[in-house]
Design an enzyme around this catalytic site. Sequence first.
Site, PDB file in Angstrom:
ATOM      1  CB  ALA A 241      -0.909  -0.009   1.225  1.00  0.00           C
ATOM      2  N   PRO A 242       0.435   2.324  -0.671  1.00  0.00           N
ATOM      3  CG  PRO A 242       0.403   4.533  -1.451  1.00  0.00           C
ATOM      4  CD  PRO A 242       1.240   3.576  -0.655  1.00  0.00           C
ATOM      5  N   GLY A 244       1.282   2.120  -5.819  1.00  0.00           N
ATOM      6  CA  GLY A 244       1.838   2.591  -7.079  1.00  0.00           C
ATOM      7  C   GLY A 244       2.704   1.549  -7.750  1.00  0.00           C
ATOM      8  CE  LYS A 245       8.176   1.692  -4.673  1.00  0.00           C
ATOM      9  NZ  LYS A 245       7.300   2.742  -4.077  1.00  0.00           N
ATOM     10  CB  CYS A 355      10.683   6.917   0.449  1.00  0.00           C
ATOM     11  SG  CYS A 355       9.509   6.514   1.761  1.00  0.00           S
TER      12      CYS A 355
END
Length: 423
Positions: A241-242, A244-245, A355
């Site tokens: 989540a969320p 994108g990948k 990140c």
Amino acid sequence: MPKTASDLPESLAARMGALRLMAHVLRDGRMLGDGASGLEGPAAARALRLAGLTLRHMGRADALLAQRLDRQPAARTRDILRLALVEIFEDGAAPHGVVNDAVAMTRQSPKSVKQAGLVNAVLRALSGPEGRAEWDALPPPALPPWLRKPLAKAWGQDRLRAIEAAHLVSPPLDLTPKPDAQILPEGARLPTGSLRLAGGQVSALPGYEAGAWWVQDAGAAIPARLLGDVAGLRVLDLCAAPGGKTMQLAAAGADVTSLDLSEGRLRRLRENLTRTGLSTEIVVADALEWTPEAPFDAVLLDAPCTATGTIRRHPDLPHLREARDVEALTMLQYKLIDRALTFLRPGGRLVYCTCSLLPVEGEHQVTAALKRHPDLAAEAPDPAEFGLPPEAASPHGLRLLPDLWAERGGIDGFYMALLRRPE
């Protein structure tokens, strides 16, 4: 004074909502997006934007106020002053209206009503040309010491100052298009393949309803690409989540399993999958306890981290994280890497990424994993292959810092590496 948000002028309601959101962060220790402004529609959006802008420039506002105040006012009064200064100097709001609403907000609370005169005097003194000159001369706010010290050690003082300057710039909107997207908004194509826009209401952009793209920072879109051609492969997206990948992998033809501990966070993934017409198997489980029925060809682990690479998008983070958070997160990353390797077939590939700006959550984790698993191989990627400059090369992987592409609006901080199990 009116007592409900619906009775207030829109500008005052939005400013009061921003004040509530700031208190959620600074006093309650909650993420900005988790707070309640008490508003709906455009006023709620404006309140959120003003609160984020104020948190981004709060250090500068405090520096300016310190030159005018002999002692700190009450917390609510201080937030009113911060909000007003940032709105005048960074948002370009008319000083007269901002000052009037700031005084009105001060008078609404018994805790600050006696400081209405102070607020009026300070803001009127600072909102003129002299205050503007002082504001423009202020340096970017310094990151908290627990973060600043290791970043200076890792990247040097000059790079640290460039990172802090990058955090002052409100980030653009990055989109990841589906490979077959027919309808896209007008924007600049980044060398990484992402589409960059100045901003806008996401749901109103061309291609939204058609599911032609999803919102994803350009930096966050690179780790999935490290796996190369995944068409027809079984791929596990850990801590998905969320999503994108997950959507990148599914759009590239992979058979994706998306695992996350939070059903609430996965709700957003389900919504995006529906909108984009993509499908994956979704598993709600703890990665440290879950066992798959069969090994995977590839695993993408975007591990939980301090998220310090996203401060440019989340200016509340420096006010919420502490040094003690780092140790717990690095231990979890250590365990997740070892667990993820057990999910791979022989010859399978693992992408590890965070990140984070801290090497202890990136480069150091991969170096330690290679020592723990001597048969594990790191395949250092060529930055140029992903549209990145040579400076993005880092031990065993790629390193992105927020000041990269400063002239284009920056990029989120990330570390990513590709590891392969032996055949």
